[in-house]
Design an enzyme around this catalytic site. Structure first.
Site, PDB file in Angstrom:
ATOM      1  N   LYS A  17       0.830  -1.210   0.000  1.00  0.00           N
ATOM      2  CA  LYS A  17       0.000   0.000   0.000  1.00  0.00           C
ATOM      3  C   LYS A  17       0.867   1.265   0.000  1.00  0.00           C
ATOM      4  O   LYS A  17       0.674   2.162  -0.808  1.00  0.00           O
ATOM      5  CB  LYS A  17      -0.931   0.027   1.235  1.00  0.00           C
ATOM      6  CG  LYS A  17      -1.851  -1.183   1.351  1.00  0.00           C
ATOM      7  CD  LYS A  17      -2.752  -1.100   2.581  1.00  0.00           C
ATOM      8  CE  LYS A  17      -2.031  -1.121   3.926  1.00  0.00           C
ATOM      9  NZ  LYS A  17      -1.324  -2.394   4.231  1.00  0.00           N
ATOM     10  N   ARG A  92     -10.055   0.713   8.286  1.00  0.00           N
ATOM     11  CA  ARG A  92      -9.706  -0.655   8.653  1.00  0.00           C
ATOM     12  C   ARG A  92     -10.848  -1.345   9.401  1.00  0.00           C
ATOM     13  O   ARG A  92     -10.702  -2.516   9.767  1.00  0.00           O
ATOM     14  CB  ARG A  92      -8.468  -0.644   9.556  1.00  0.00           C
ATOM     15  CG  ARG A  92      -7.150  -0.818   8.807  1.00  0.00           C
ATOM     16  CD  ARG A  92      -6.031  -0.608   9.817  1.00  0.00           C
ATOM     17  NE  ARG A  92      -4.833  -1.349   9.549  1.00  0.00           N
ATOM     18  CZ  ARG A  92      -3.727  -0.828   8.984  1.00  0.00           C
ATOM     19  NH1 ARG A  92      -3.694   0.398   8.568  1.00  0.00           N
ATOM     20  NH2 ARG A  92      -2.649  -1.566   8.840  1.00  0.00           N
ATOM     21  N   ARG A 131      11.330  -5.216   5.548  1.00  0.00           N
ATOM     22  CA  ARG A 131      11.043  -3.808   5.218  1.00  0.00           C
ATOM     23  C   ARG A 131      11.910  -2.835   6.017  1.00  0.00           C
ATOM     24  O   ARG A 131      12.112  -2.996   7.214  1.00  0.00           O
ATOM     25  CB  ARG A 131       9.554  -3.542   5.538  1.00  0.00           C
ATOM     26  CG  ARG A 131       9.200  -2.064   5.636  1.00  0.00           C
ATOM     27  CD  ARG A 131       7.729  -1.807   5.511  1.00  0.00           C
ATOM     28  NE  ARG A 131       6.921  -2.360   6.581  1.00  0.00           N
ATOM     29  CZ  ARG A 131       5.585  -2.368   6.560  1.00  0.00           C
ATOM     30  NH1 ARG A 131       4.926  -1.890   5.510  1.00  0.00           N
ATOM     31  NH2 ARG A 131       4.924  -2.871   7.558  1.00  0.00           N
ATOM     32  N   ARG A 164      13.894   0.691  10.898  1.00  0.00           N
ATOM     33  CA  ARG A 164      12.946  -0.419  10.837  1.00  0.00           C
ATOM     34  C   ARG A 164      11.890  -0.196  11.897  1.00  0.00           C
ATOM     35  O   ARG A 164      12.178   0.315  12.978  1.00  0.00           O
ATOM     36  CB  ARG A 164      13.662  -1.752  11.095  1.00  0.00           C
ATOM     37  CG  ARG A 164      14.526  -2.148   9.940  1.00  0.00           C
ATOM     38  CD  ARG A 164      15.247  -3.462  10.166  1.00  0.00           C
ATOM     39  NE  ARG A 164      16.276  -3.610   9.147  1.00  0.00           N
ATOM     40  CZ  ARG A 164      16.140  -4.317   8.021  1.00  0.00           C
ATOM     41  NH1 ARG A 164      15.048  -5.022   7.809  1.00  0.00           N
ATOM     42  NH2 ARG A 164      17.118  -4.363   7.135  1.00  0.00           N
ATOM     43  N   ARG A 176      -1.220  -8.777  13.366  1.00  0.00           N
ATOM     44  CA  ARG A 176      -1.756  -7.760  12.449  1.00  0.00           C
ATOM     45  C   ARG A 176      -2.535  -8.415  11.315  1.00  0.00           C
ATOM     46  O   ARG A 176      -3.560  -7.891  10.864  1.00  0.00           O
ATOM     47  CB  ARG A 176      -0.614  -6.879  11.931  1.00  0.00           C
ATOM     48  CG  ARG A 176      -0.088  -5.930  13.028  1.00  0.00           C
ATOM     49  CD  ARG A 176       1.331  -5.460  12.796  1.00  0.00           C
ATOM     50  NE  ARG A 176       1.479  -4.734  11.564  1.00  0.00           N
ATOM     51  CZ  ARG A 176       2.657  -4.535  10.961  1.00  0.00           C
ATOM     52  NH1 ARG A 176       3.775  -5.005  11.502  1.00  0.00           N
ATOM     53  NH2 ARG A 176       2.708  -3.867   9.859  1.00  0.00           N
TER      54      ARG A 176
HETATM   55  P1  ADP Z   1       1.009  -1.682   7.426  1.00  0.00           P
HETATM   56  O1  ADP Z   1       1.578  -0.728   6.404  1.00  0.00           O
HETATM   57  O2  ADP Z   1       1.969  -2.759   7.755  1.00  0.00           O
HETATM   58  O3  ADP Z   1      -0.343  -2.167   7.050  1.00  0.00           O
HETATM   59  P2  ADP Z   1       0.398   0.664   9.017  1.00  0.00           P
HETATM   60  O4  ADP Z   1       1.559   1.572   9.045  1.00  0.00           O
HETATM   61  O5  ADP Z   1      -0.711   0.993   8.075  1.00  0.00           O
HETATM   62  O6  ADP Z   1       0.904  -0.833   8.765  1.00  0.00           O
HETATM   63  O7  ADP Z   1      -0.237   0.528  10.459  1.00  0.00           O
HETATM   64  C1  ADP Z   1       0.572   0.211  11.572  1.00  0.00           C
HETATM   65  C2  ADP Z   1      -0.315   0.036  12.797  1.00  0.00           C
HETATM   66  O8  ADP Z   1      -0.998   1.274  13.053  1.00  0.00           O
HETATM   67  C3  ADP Z   1      -1.419  -0.997  12.656  1.00  0.00           C
HETATM   68  O9  ADP Z   1      -0.978  -2.291  12.981  1.00  0.00           O
HETATM   69  C4  ADP Z   1      -2.452  -0.460  13.669  1.00  0.00           C
HETATM   70  O10 ADP Z   1      -2.065  -0.758  14.998  1.00  0.00           O
HETATM   71  C5  ADP Z   1      -2.329   1.044  13.500  1.00  0.00           C
HETATM   72  N1  ADP Z   1      -3.263   1.582  12.482  1.00  0.00           N
HETATM   73  C6  ADP Z   1      -2.942   2.155  11.298  1.00  0.00           C
HETATM   74  N2  ADP Z   1      -4.040   2.561  10.649  1.00  0.00           N
HETATM   75  C7  ADP Z   1      -5.102   2.214  11.436  1.00  0.00           C
HETATM   76  C8  ADP Z   1      -6.507   2.335  11.308  1.00  0.00           C
HETATM   77  N3  ADP Z   1      -7.072   2.882  10.213  1.00  0.00           N
HETATM   78  N4  ADP Z   1      -7.266   1.868  12.326  1.00  0.00           N
HETATM   79  C9  ADP Z   1      -6.727   1.312  13.415  1.00  0.00           C
HETATM   80  N5  ADP Z   1      -5.418   1.147  13.594  1.00  0.00           N
HETATM   81  C10 ADP Z   1      -4.586   1.600  12.616  1.00  0.00           C
HETATM   82  P1  ADP Z   2       2.150  -1.877   3.224  1.00  0.00           P
HETATM   83  O1  ADP Z   2       2.159  -0.366   3.193  1.00  0.00           O
HETATM   84  O2  ADP Z   2       0.957  -2.457   2.523  1.00  0.00           O
HETATM   85  O3  ADP Z   2       2.305  -2.434   4.597  1.00  0.00           O
HETATM   86  P2  ADP Z   2       4.764  -1.630   1.944  1.00  0.00           P
HETATM   87  O4  ADP Z   2       4.481  -0.793   0.746  1.00  0.00           O
HETATM   88  O5  ADP Z   2       5.444  -1.004   3.079  1.00  0.00           O
HETATM   89  O6  ADP Z   2       3.404  -2.376   2.402  1.00  0.00           O
HETATM   90  O7  ADP Z   2       5.608  -2.885   1.446  1.00  0.00           O
HETATM   91  C1  ADP Z   2       6.107  -3.852   2.376  1.00  0.00           C
HETATM   92  C2  ADP Z   2       7.542  -4.245   1.991  1.00  0.00           C
HETATM   93  O8  ADP Z   2       7.509  -5.025   0.779  1.00  0.00           O
HETATM   94  C3  ADP Z   2       8.451  -3.068   1.707  1.00  0.00           C
HETATM   95  O9  ADP Z   2       9.739  -3.415   2.163  1.00  0.00           O
HETATM   96  C4  ADP Z   2       8.425  -2.932   0.189  1.00  0.00           C
HETATM   97  O10 ADP Z   2       9.663  -2.414  -0.311  1.00  0.00           O
HETATM   98  C5  ADP Z   2       8.194  -4.362  -0.274  1.00  0.00           C
HETATM   99  N1  ADP Z   2       7.300  -4.479  -1.436  1.00  0.00           N
HETATM  100  C6  ADP Z   2       6.256  -3.672  -1.774  1.00  0.00           C
HETATM  101  N2  ADP Z   2       5.641  -4.114  -2.892  1.00  0.00           N
HETATM  102  C7  ADP Z   2       6.306  -5.261  -3.258  1.00  0.00           C
HETATM  103  C8  ADP Z   2       6.156  -6.194  -4.344  1.00  0.00           C
HETATM  104  N3  ADP Z   2       5.199  -6.043  -5.265  1.00  0.00           N
HETATM  105  N4  ADP Z   2       7.005  -7.229  -4.395  1.00  0.00           N
HETATM  106  C9  ADP Z   2       7.984  -7.379  -3.446  1.00  0.00           C
HETATM  107  N5  ADP Z   2       8.187  -6.544  -2.421  1.00  0.00           N
HETATM  108  C10 ADP Z   2       7.355  -5.482  -2.320  1.00  0.00           C
END
Ligand code: ADP
Ligand code: ADP
Ligand code: ZN
Length: 223
Positions: A17, A92, A131, A164, A176
């Site tokens: 995302k 979410r 990541r 990280r 998660r």
């Molecule tokens: P990821 O990119 O791995 O999906 P995010 O950075 O979006 O993780 O979110 C990290 C954490 O922040 C989530 O595990 C949750 O605890 C919290 N969080 C983020 N967005 C929301 C939301 N819309 N509602 C509730 N919790 C959220």
């Molecule tokens: P999200 O915001 O949904 O949690 P991220 O965009 O942070 O996901 O991506 C999670 C990890 O995977 C990052 O380290 C990113 O560089 C890597 N990544 C993102 N898209 C891809 C893909 N299509 N294939 C492999 N690795 C990816």
């Protein structure tokens, strides 16, 4: 004037995302709104809501709708959102989706498209575990799948400090993913019923997915 575009990227942790949202900012001039980033900033600020959010995030749960909505509403008051927004990680829960519809309706807007990034759980654990991001500009990287062109130097800003997330460990990721399946995945049906859902296979490489998203957004813009 047509009202600004509202896009939602839906998908489990690691689906891509954030990576795709940053590229869509470049491709379409939209503004990425990541509730995860906003919550991490609140946690770092040490505010009462931020401290409450921090504990929940460390455990891999979802922060309460009340806190998330307050933070998002605040962000929506900034003028840059008039360019159109990509919501990354929001909504979410059902409650957040309903609240978003209400907020947009007040402004004469609606959700234009919801793109569900479809991936499998085991791959997500590897993506999250590898990541890291640039401490200077926030550009995302991966130990295996997206390395900087010059090792140790950010492609975007030349920065050399990377970080990280504390919650990007295998154990928390499993929590998660559970939260995603229990509370967020039902939104796929919510938006399908409204006729705004697009599903894409998000298991391919980053550039291929960027292309798929681009063609969907192109179609939405044309309407
Ligand atoms: P990821 O990119 O791995 O999906 P995010 O950075 O979006 O993780 O979110 C990290 C954490 O922040 C989530 O595990 C949750 O605890 C919290 N969080 C983020 N967005 C929301 C939301 N819309 N509602 C509730 N919790 C959220
Ligand atoms: P999200 O915001 O949904 O949690 P991220 O965009 O942070 O996901 O991506 C999670 C990890 O995977 C990052 O380290 C990113 O560089 C890597 N990544 C993102 N898209 C891809 C893909 N299509 N294939 C492999 N690795 C990816
Ligand atoms: Zn950088």
């Amino acid at each position: 004037m047509t009202s600004p575009m509202v896009l939602i990227l839906l998908g489990p942790p690691g689906a891509g995302k954030g990576t795709q949202a940053r590229m869509l900012e470049e491709d379409f001039g939209l503004v990425q709104l990541s509730t995860g980033d906003l919550l991490r900033a609140a946690a770092a600020s040490g505010s009462a809501a931020g401290q409450q959010a921090k504990a929940v995030m460390e455990a891999g749960g979802l922060v309460s709708d009340a806190i998330v909505l307050a933070i998002l509403k605040d962000r929506l008051r900034q003028p840059d959102v008039a360019r159109g927004i990509i919501l990354d990680g929001f909504p979410r829960t059902d409650g957040q989706a309903v609240a978003l519809d209400g907020l947009l309706a007040e402004a004469g807007q609606r959700v234009n498209a919801v793109i569900s990034l479809e991936v499998d759980d085991e791959a997500m654990i590897g993506r999250v575990a590898g990541r890291y991001t640039c401490g200077g500009c926030g550009e995302g990287y991966h130990d295996e799948f997206k390395q900087p062109a010059v090792a140790g130097t950010c492609d975007k800003c030349g920065g050399t400090a990377f970080k990280r997330r504390a919650d990007d460990n295998a154990e928390t990721v499993r929590e998660r993913l559970k939260a995603y399946h229990a509370q967020t995945a039902p939104l796929i049906t919510y938006y399908a019923d409204k006729g705004v859902l697009e599903r894409i296979d998000a298991m391919g490489d980053i550039a291929a997915i960027r292309g798929r998203l681009g063609s969907i957004i192109g179609q939405v813009t044309a309407h």
